[in-house]
Design an enzyme around this catalytic site. Structure first.
Site, PDB file in Angstrom:
ATOM      1  N   ILE A  37       0.868  -1.180   0.000  1.00 36.19           N
ATOM      2  CA  ILE A  37       0.000   0.000   0.000  1.00 36.19           C
ATOM      3  C   ILE A  37       0.899   1.222   0.000  1.00 36.19           C
ATOM      4  CG2 ILE A  37      -1.786   1.305   1.206  1.00 36.19           C
ATOM      5  CD1 ILE A  37      -2.798  -1.245   2.416  1.00 36.19           C
ATOM      6  N   LYS A  83       1.277  -9.182 -10.772  1.00 37.69           N
ATOM      7  CA  LYS A  83       0.105  -8.772  -9.992  1.00 37.69           C
ATOM      8  C   LYS A  83      -0.903  -8.068 -10.896  1.00 37.69           C
ATOM      9  CE  LYS A  83      -1.229  -5.771  -6.098  1.00 37.69           C
ATOM     10  NZ  LYS A  83      -2.057  -4.807  -6.849  1.00 37.69           N
ATOM     11  N   ARG A 123      -9.629  -0.363  -6.913  1.00 41.15           N
ATOM     12  CA  ARG A 123      -9.199   1.032  -7.042  1.00 41.15           C
ATOM     13  C   ARG A 123      -8.889   1.450  -8.480  1.00 41.15           C
ATOM     14  NH1 ARG A 123      -7.213   3.604  -2.795  1.00 41.15           N
ATOM     15  NH2 ARG A 123      -5.227   4.257  -3.709  1.00 41.15           N
ATOM     16  N   ARG A 125     -10.782  -9.554   4.352  1.00 40.18           N
ATOM     17  CA  ARG A 125     -11.006  -8.811   5.593  1.00 40.18           C
ATOM     18  C   ARG A 125     -10.800  -9.658   6.844  1.00 40.18           C
ATOM     19  NH1 ARG A 125     -10.539  -5.581   2.264  1.00 40.18           N
ATOM     20  NH2 ARG A 125     -11.986  -3.967   1.561  1.00 40.18           N
ATOM     21  N   HIS A 178      -6.664  -4.711  -7.629  1.00 38.31           N
ATOM     22  CA  HIS A 178      -6.095  -3.553  -6.930  1.00 38.31           C
ATOM     23  C   HIS A 178      -7.062  -3.026  -5.872  1.00 38.31           C
ATOM     24  CE1 HIS A 178      -2.381  -1.177  -7.307  1.00 38.31           C
ATOM     25  NE2 HIS A 178      -3.067  -0.172  -6.815  1.00 38.31           N
ATOM     26  N   ARG A 205      -6.256  -3.408   3.320  1.00 39.33           N
ATOM     27  CA  ARG A 205      -6.819  -2.333   4.132  1.00 39.33           C
ATOM     28  C   ARG A 205      -6.867  -2.647   5.633  1.00 39.33           C
ATOM     29  NH1 ARG A 205     -10.058  -1.934  -0.734  1.00 39.33           N
ATOM     30  NH2 ARG A 205      -9.904   0.142  -1.690  1.00 39.33           N
ATOM     31  N   SER A 264       6.026  -1.526  -0.804  1.00 41.90           N
ATOM     32  CA  SER A 264       5.428  -0.766  -1.898  1.00 41.90           C
ATOM     33  C   SER A 264       6.479   0.003  -2.686  1.00 41.90           C
ATOM     34  CB  SER A 264       4.391   0.219  -1.354  1.00 41.90           C
ATOM     35  OG  SER A 264       3.907   1.058  -2.392  1.00 41.90           O
TER      36      SER A 264
END
Length: 428
Positions: free
Chosen positions: A100, A293, A320, A352, A317, A372, A128
């Site tokens: 991220i 990816k 996004r 999640r 992604h 996230r 990242s």
């Protein structure tokens, strides 16, 4: 053998006897709500936001709901095995932290904290390409190992420099990101007029690179560039750029290089013309295992094998980039069928919880990337928050297997409910 679920439960409940509670919420909905309260509007928009109307973000979650665990009983699964081998290394659990970018929006020293938290939880992280610290500074904190994410620049010299640095710093693999050859339409960021990279955030891999330094000097020595009208906002942006550029802040305020670095980054950041011909050269550019990816189509997975890559990561992604995209989990079975056992298939987007990880593994993923949730743990409690969120996911994965009568993820039984058939099985 794993009993991480019971160990983690015991730790929490024993802590409760003396008044200690988990550092961050243990379930995602409350974790997300709490993180939103403490994050700035810009940080929340960047991390939580998706493309367009965010249909793809919702699709990623909806896809998990179409695959339900069917528990089996009396199978004697007192111990579980969640270990996995990836590129010659045995991992205790099939989970990595996804890359991220621009996490300095969330927390100071963010990437070092993420690396430290990942190490505490015993999982590798994918550093990242848009981190706030150079990979060489992050690597010592990533004690459970790390891979490097590569955005393929318009400068091949810069691509080669990044790859050489990743090898020298001890990366375990390179993850070439294919789904961001340009930025998607992200209304939450657009409505705030906020792109972190234009303010000098998330470009530390570049400003620490000798090839990029040369490109920056060329930019600074080139034709004069338009100067923004000196509004208060423009002055704040200049200060922010100077603060994030290497070197002394006072010197950066006087130097043309910090602004030239941002302009250079925006020019070379990604290559919209990236093609399979470029990917075919990557084997000659690095000795590291190469993972692609952003693969969502069975035909692309087969082409990846033809190009000699070592793994594919099924990802949209996090919703996004393309609104209305096929969900990563829906694309996973077709990619797994196309690849077979020839290379590992990983998955991210929409994950999640440990129950989500279990379902992705049961559908054929070798490992799963968490995104996230760990960023929200970071916002609430720094490295400790990252570590706890990750350990909680691993604990729930272990308990899900145990309670479903599965010793390994491959033993898990699912009831799957069909949705509209995605076009990922097409042969073109």
């Amino acid at each position: 053998m794993s009993q991480s679920g019971r160990v983690r439960q015991d730790e929490v409940y024993r802590g409760g006897i003396t008044g200690r509670r988990p550092v961050v919420p243990t379930a995602f909905p409350e974790l997300e709500r709490r993180a939103r309260r403490v994050m700035s509007r810009k940080a929340w928009a960047y991390v939580a936001g998706g493309a367009g109307c965010e249909e793809s973000v919702r699709a990623n979650r909806d896809a998990f709901g179409r695959h339900q665990v069917v528990p089996r009983v009396l199978r004697g699964v007192g111990e579980r095995d969640t270990s996995v081998e990836l590129f010659g290394r045995r991992l205790d659990a099939p989970v990595l932290l996804a890359p991220i970018g621009a996490l300095d929006l969330v927390s100071a020293q963010a990437d070092l904290a993420v690396a430290h938290g990942a190490g505490q939880a015993g999982v590798p992280m994918i550093v990242s390409n848009q981190a706030g610290h150079p990979m060489e500074q992050i690597a010592p904190y990533a004690t459970a190992g790390w891979w490097f994410q590569l955005y393929w620049s318009t400068s091949d010299d810069l691509v080669d420099s990044f790859l050489a640095r990743a090898e020298a710093a001890g990366a375990g693999a390179v993850v070439v990101t294919l789904d961001t050859t340009m930025l998607g339409w992200r209304p939450r960021d657009l409505d705030l007029g906020h792109l972190p990279f234009a303010r000098g955030l998330g470009i530390a891999q570049y400003t620490s690179d000798p090839v990029f330094a040369r490109l920056t000097r060329e930019t600074a020595a080139g034709p004069p560039r338009p100067t923004p009208r000196p509004t208060p906002a423009a002055v704040r942006t200049l200060v922010e750029i100077s603060r994030h550029h290497p070197g002394r802040f006072v010197d950066n305020l006087r130097s043309p290089l910090p602004r030239a670095a941002v302009e250079t980054f925006l020019r070379v950041y990604s290559r919209p013309t990236l093609s399979w011909d470029d990917i075919a050269t990557v084997r000659s550019r690095t000795r590291l295992p190469v993972v692609l990816k952003g693969v969502l189509h069975a035909g692309d997975a087969r082409r990846a094998l033809d190009a000699g890559v070592d793994g594919v990561l099924v990802s949209n992604h996090g919703g996004r980039q393309v609104d209305g995209s096929v969900a990563s989990l829906d694309a996973l079975p077709g990619v797994v069928d196309a690849v077979g056992d020839r290379v590992p298939v990983l998955l991210d987007s929409g994950v999640r919880s440990g129950a989500d990880v279990a379902r992705a593994l049961a559908l054929g993923a070798r490992a799963v990337c968490l995104g996230r949730p760990f960023a929200y743990g970071l916002a609430l409690a720094g490295a400790a928050g990252v570590a706890q969120v990750t350990r909680d996911v691993l604990a729930e994965l272990d308990l899900t297997l145990a309670l479903a009568g599965a010793r390994t993820p491959a033993d898990l039984e699912l009831a799957s409910f069909a949705a509209a058939e995605p076009a990922v099985h097409a042969t073109r």
